[in-house]
Design an enzyme around this catalytic site. Structure first.
Site, PDB file in Angstrom:
ATOM      1  N   HIS A   1      -5.484  -1.406  -5.004  1.00 64.68           N
ATOM      2  CA  HIS A   1      -5.970  -0.207  -4.212  1.00 64.68           C
ATOM      3  C   HIS A   1      -6.699   0.717  -4.991  1.00 64.68           C
ATOM      4  O   HIS A   1      -6.328   0.865  -6.033  1.00 64.68           O
ATOM      5  CB  HIS A   1      -4.848   0.630  -3.440  1.00 64.68           C
ATOM      6  CG  HIS A   1      -4.055  -0.388  -2.569  1.00 64.68           C
ATOM      7  ND1 HIS A   1      -2.956  -1.117  -2.989  1.00 64.68           N
ATOM      8  CD2 HIS A   1      -3.880  -0.542  -1.272  1.00 64.68           C
ATOM      9  CE1 HIS A   1      -2.550  -1.686  -1.834  1.00 64.68           C
ATOM     10  NE2 HIS A   1      -2.837  -1.477  -0.820  1.00 64.68           N
TER      11      HIS A   1
ATOM     12  N   HIS B   1      -8.324  -0.814   0.229  1.00 67.41           N
ATOM     13  CA  HIS B   1      -7.237  -1.974   0.164  1.00 67.41           C
ATOM     14  C   HIS B   1      -7.968  -3.383  -0.506  1.00 67.41           C
ATOM     15  O   HIS B   1      -8.842  -3.821   0.504  1.00 67.41           O
ATOM     16  CB  HIS B   1      -6.329  -2.407   1.337  1.00 67.41           C
ATOM     17  CG  HIS B   1      -5.534  -1.089   1.812  1.00 67.41           C
ATOM     18  ND1 HIS B   1      -4.378  -0.959   2.111  1.00 67.41           N
ATOM     19  CD2 HIS B   1      -6.258  -0.006   2.576  1.00 67.41           C
ATOM     20  CE1 HIS B   1      -3.982   0.261   2.489  1.00 67.41           C
ATOM     21  NE2 HIS B   1      -5.235   0.704   2.940  1.00 67.41           N
TER      22      HIS B   1
ATOM     23  N   CYS C   1       0.869  -1.434  -0.145  1.00 72.90           N
ATOM     24  CA  CYS C   1      -0.004  -0.019  -0.039  1.00 72.90           C
ATOM     25  C   CYS C   1       0.795   1.264   0.006  1.00 72.90           C
ATOM     26  O   CYS C   1       0.435   2.162  -0.718  1.00 72.90           O
ATOM     27  CB  CYS C   1      -0.994   0.075   1.272  1.00 72.90           C
ATOM     28  SG  CYS C   1      -0.678  -0.994   2.644  1.00 72.90           S
TER      29      CYS C   1
ATOM     30  N   LYS D   1     -12.250  -4.535   7.777  1.00 73.93           N
ATOM     31  CA  LYS D   1     -12.021  -4.795   6.623  1.00 73.93           C
ATOM     32  C   LYS D   1     -13.120  -5.911   6.411  1.00 73.93           C
ATOM     33  O   LYS D   1     -13.733  -6.414   7.450  1.00 73.93           O
ATOM     34  CB  LYS D   1     -10.863  -5.646   6.167  1.00 73.93           C
ATOM     35  CG  LYS D   1     -10.474  -6.667   7.483  1.00 73.93           C
ATOM     36  CD  LYS D   1      -9.080  -7.299   6.934  1.00 73.93           C
ATOM     37  CE  LYS D   1      -8.817  -8.039   8.251  1.00 73.93           C
ATOM     38  NZ  LYS D   1      -7.429  -8.778   8.036  1.00 73.93           N
TER      39      LYS D   1
ATOM     40  N   ASP E   1      -2.739  -7.929  -5.168  1.00 74.99           N
ATOM     41  CA  ASP E   1      -3.121  -6.788  -4.539  1.00 74.99           C
ATOM     42  C   ASP E   1      -3.646  -5.650  -5.247  1.00 74.99           C
ATOM     43  O   ASP E   1      -3.162  -5.240  -6.580  1.00 74.99           O
ATOM     44  CB  ASP E   1      -1.709  -6.180  -3.761  1.00 74.99           C
ATOM     45  CG  ASP E   1      -2.086  -5.812  -2.550  1.00 74.99           C
ATOM     46  OD1 ASP E   1      -3.350  -5.395  -2.029  1.00 74.99           O
ATOM     47  OD2 ASP E   1      -1.040  -5.204  -1.770  1.00 74.99           O
TER      48      ASP E   1
ATOM     49  N   ARG F   1       7.424 -10.983   5.089  1.00 77.38           N
ATOM     50  CA  ARG F   1       6.948 -10.810   6.535  1.00 77.38           C
ATOM     51  C   ARG F   1       7.604 -11.644   7.425  1.00 77.38           C
ATOM     52  O   ARG F   1       7.793 -13.116   7.230  1.00 77.38           O
ATOM     53  CB  ARG F   1       5.506 -11.128   6.853  1.00 77.38           C
ATOM     54  CG  ARG F   1       4.612  -9.955   6.067  1.00 77.38           C
ATOM     55  CD  ARG F   1       3.085  -9.829   6.388  1.00 77.38           C
ATOM     56  NE  ARG F   1       2.432  -9.044   5.289  1.00 77.38           N
ATOM     57  CZ  ARG F   1       1.306  -9.152   5.232  1.00 77.38           C
ATOM     58  NH1 ARG F   1       0.578  -9.952   5.722  1.00 77.38           N
ATOM     59  NH2 ARG F   1       0.609  -8.111   4.360  1.00 77.38           N
TER      60      ARG F   1
ATOM     61  N   GLN G   1       1.119 -11.021  -3.370  1.00 79.51           N
ATOM     62  CA  GLN G   1      -0.443 -10.894  -3.448  1.00 79.51           C
ATOM     63  C   GLN G   1      -1.114 -10.231  -4.702  1.00 79.51           C
ATOM     64  O   GLN G   1      -0.334  -9.736  -5.715  1.00 79.51           O
ATOM     65  CB  GLN G   1      -0.589  -9.815  -2.306  1.00 79.51           C
ATOM     66  CG  GLN G   1      -0.301 -10.413  -0.841  1.00 79.51           C
ATOM     67  CD  GLN G   1      -0.768  -8.937   0.061  1.00 79.51           C
ATOM     68  OE1 GLN G   1      -0.339  -8.043  -0.257  1.00 79.51           O
ATOM     69  NE2 GLN G   1      -1.638  -9.252   0.887  1.00 79.51           N
TER      70      GLN G   1
END
Length: 637
Positions: A384, A510, A333, A464, A382, A362, A380
């Protein structure tokens, strides 16, 4: 004297203090027999707890989620009692409830083995049959420490000493066994008895390798034999479907000590990955997402501004160069905001949607790593969305429809929607969180979606929506999310010009549908037991000849199938065709194509499936048409 308000809003009046057990008996004999615990004004307590003021009361039975938790917690104590009777020198430590049951850690002079487990389980059944009442007692800190010190229970003493001084301390006694515990517990051990001890593992005291090694005994417990049998059946089926075993059989990936928690993808595994990635890339393209790519490492100053430094630092990897500290990104992000910030945006431009197959790292504990389901390096799907507040609802609704369609395409149709609410460790004020949570509730309500709520489980920057998918054997996996974030755009200076020519911070959504690609592939493998549908299979067909004289024809058929995009291999080994068929069937290849004299003369192929069906001889053109239609229909859901 107390007036008791029940969940259906009915009331009962008593002229004296009453226990929850007495309230249950007053309501009816059936409830009195079924009750395991209760709630006083929402707080879970024992049935022995006395009510002497007006209160809202609920009785908890085995049908309630809290009821199963109480059964499992009490069964952990039952196991500890059995261990102490059989092995008096063992010291007890902690015994919490976990998702699949419970465990209890013991300090003993040797690890427990399978014979010990059998003996412990037998003793547990005998103790349950005794029907000992569990007695709760509030104790003084000094008395509790003295009690366990005199018993030689050093770990219990350490636990008690670590608890804040203003917290109430309680002991629970059943028969000859007393444990330090907050509770609550079942009223007597007759309520227990449907349990199974599962396995033994090692665990360091308090998770620190500098501390003593303990023996951890895992178990599970249910209210009925039927539920226990179903659970054990599911575990046996899960073992057959284990993605690690299937991944090895199908030569998809491997791990090694030099890269803990990181995946080595083999050609077939990467072929599967690419099918999924390219499919998702098409989904995003059709939904108005522009694909971007951001750096893997960013200066820690950015992570401090974003809030990750204060709220997520322990999960991050760091590196240094030229006296500057950088963080390997755990999330995408902040990078996406940098792309948004690189230019001036008007309200007319919004929503702006960015997507990235972003690689993240991570620092997961080594004990939590599990195949490709829990790794340290992952990618991911991912994305946004930068939008205005009035655009939250349509964007969330569009995402919801998109997510359900994707899950159906991959074979998941049983889906639960949940909203994860503000955690203790978070950014922003309660007013901002109220607004963000209300936005998600409103969007789902507008879409006609029912949901459940998960207090305390949101991200540190926003609540979320989560999508929980049930697989073929009834397990639930949390995959996609969409999160409302009012804070990170402001912290990182994201703005747009509104209709009054004023600068405003956009809302940031997100979102991810499959989440971690690694984890999703592991879930897919287990959901399908390795029998992936044709459109996903790393190898869709294998072509083989009956003898060496058919080799050129086998090569030609393979070439023609590859030319139109199918993932096909040829098997020209000097082995009997029956052996080859068995081998590729075990590898779960969808179609096995066999060429002999007749097939070679008629430009055809003998067609078999991995489940043993003999589909006879068909022309190559007919084969191409069949594979094309099957792939098309599956990939479009």
């Amino acid at each position: 004297m107390p007036t008791i308000t029940l969940p259906d809003s009915s009331q009962r009046h008593f002229d004296h203090p009453v226990t929850l057990a007495e309230i249950a008996a007053d309501i009816g004999a059936g409830l009195a027999k079924a009750a395991l615990a209760g709630k006083i004004d929402g707080k879970l307590v024992d049935l022995s707890r006395v009510v002497d003021t007006d209160a809202h009361i609920a009785l908890v039975t085995a049908k309630d989620p809290e009821g199963l938790e109480v059964i499992r917690h009490s069964t952990a104590h039952l196991m500890a009692q059995a261990v102490k009777q059989l092995y008096p020198q063992a010291q007890v430590t902690i015994g919490p409830v976990i998702d699949s049951g419970f465990y209890y850690d013991f300090h003993f002079d040797r690890p427990f083995n399978d014979e010990d487990l059998a003996a412990i389980e037998t003793r547990m059944h005998a103790l349950a049959a005794q029907g000992d009442v569990l007695v709760r007692k509030v104790v003084d800190r000094a008395d509790a420490i003295r009690y366990f010190h005199d018993l030689g229970e050093a770990f219990k003493v350490e636990i008690i000493e670590s608890i804040p001084g203003n917290e109430e301390l309680t002991l629970y006694t059943q028969g000859d066994f007393t444990d330090f515990c907050r509770g609550p517990h079942v009223p007597n051990t007759h309520k227990l008895g449907v349990f199974k001890l599962m396995k033994v593992a090692g665990a360091y005291w308090r998770g620190d390798s500098k501390n003593p090694m303990l023996t951890r005994i895992y178990g599970t417990a249910f209210a009925t034999d039927k539920e226990l049998k179903a659970h054990l059946t599911q575990l046996a089926e899960a073992e057959k479907r284990d993605h690690r075993r299937i991944g090895k059989q199908q030569n998809l990936f491997h791990f090694q000590e030099e890269a803990p928690g990181l995946v080595f993808w083999h050609p077939k595994g990467w072929a599967l990955w690419q099918v999924i990635e390219q499919h998702m890339r098409g989904v995003y393209r059709q939904s108005g997402y522009a694909e971007i790519r951001c750096p893997q490492i960013l200066d820690v100053s950015l992570w401090k501004k974003s809030g990750h430094w204060d709220n997520y630092q322990e999960n991050m990897f760091f590196t240094e160069s030229e006296k500057r500290t950088f963080a390997v990104k755990p999330m995408n992000c902040p990078g996406h905001i940098q792309v948004f910030n690189h230019g001036l945006h008007s309200y007319r431009d919004l929503p702006i949607r960015y997507g990235e197959f972003g690689s993240c790292h991570r620092n997961e504990p080594s004990g939590a790593l599990h195949g490709i389901l829990r790794v340290r390096g992952f990618t991911q799907d991912d994305g946004h969305i930068f939008c205005m507040e009035r655009q939250i609802e349509p964007e969330v609704r569009a995402f919801h429809e998109q997510a359900l369609a994707v899950y159906a395409t991959f074979g998941f149709t049983d889906i639960q929607v949940k909203i994860a609410l503000r955690p203790e460790k978070r950014l922003g004020t309660d007013d901002v969180w109220d607004e963000a949570e209300a936005a998600l509730r409103g969007a789902l309500a507008a879409a006609g979606v029912s949901w459940t709520e998960l207090p305390g489980e949101g991200a540190f920057y926003g609540p979320k929506i989560e999508y929980h998918l049930k697989d073929a054997i009834g397990r639930t996996w949390q995959l996609g999310t969409i999160q409302v974030d009012f804070m990170m755009p402001e912290r990182l200076g994201a703005t747009y010009v509104d209709e009054h020519s004023e600068r405003r911070h956009p809302v940031m959504l997100h979102r991810a549908i499959v989440g971690s690609m690694e984890r999703f592939i592991g879930i897919l493998i287990e959901h399908h037991a390795g029998y992936l549908p044709l459109w996903l299979a790393p190898v869709q067909a294998v072509v083989m000849g009956i003898t060496d004289k058919h080799a050129d024809y086998v090569k030609d058929v393979t070439r023609r199938l590859k030319a139109v995009g199918f993932r096909v291999e040829e098997d020209l080994r000097n082995e009997k065709v029956g052996f080859k068929i068995r081998e590729h069937t075990l590898e779960r290849v969808p179609y096995l194509l066999v060429a002999g004299d007749r097939e070679m003369e008629t430009d055809a192929i003998a067609l078999r499936t991995r489940d043993g069906q003999d589909l006879g001889v068909i022309s190559i053109d007919a084969l191409l048409a069949r594979l094309t239609e099957e792939t098309r229909s599956q990939s479009q859901g």
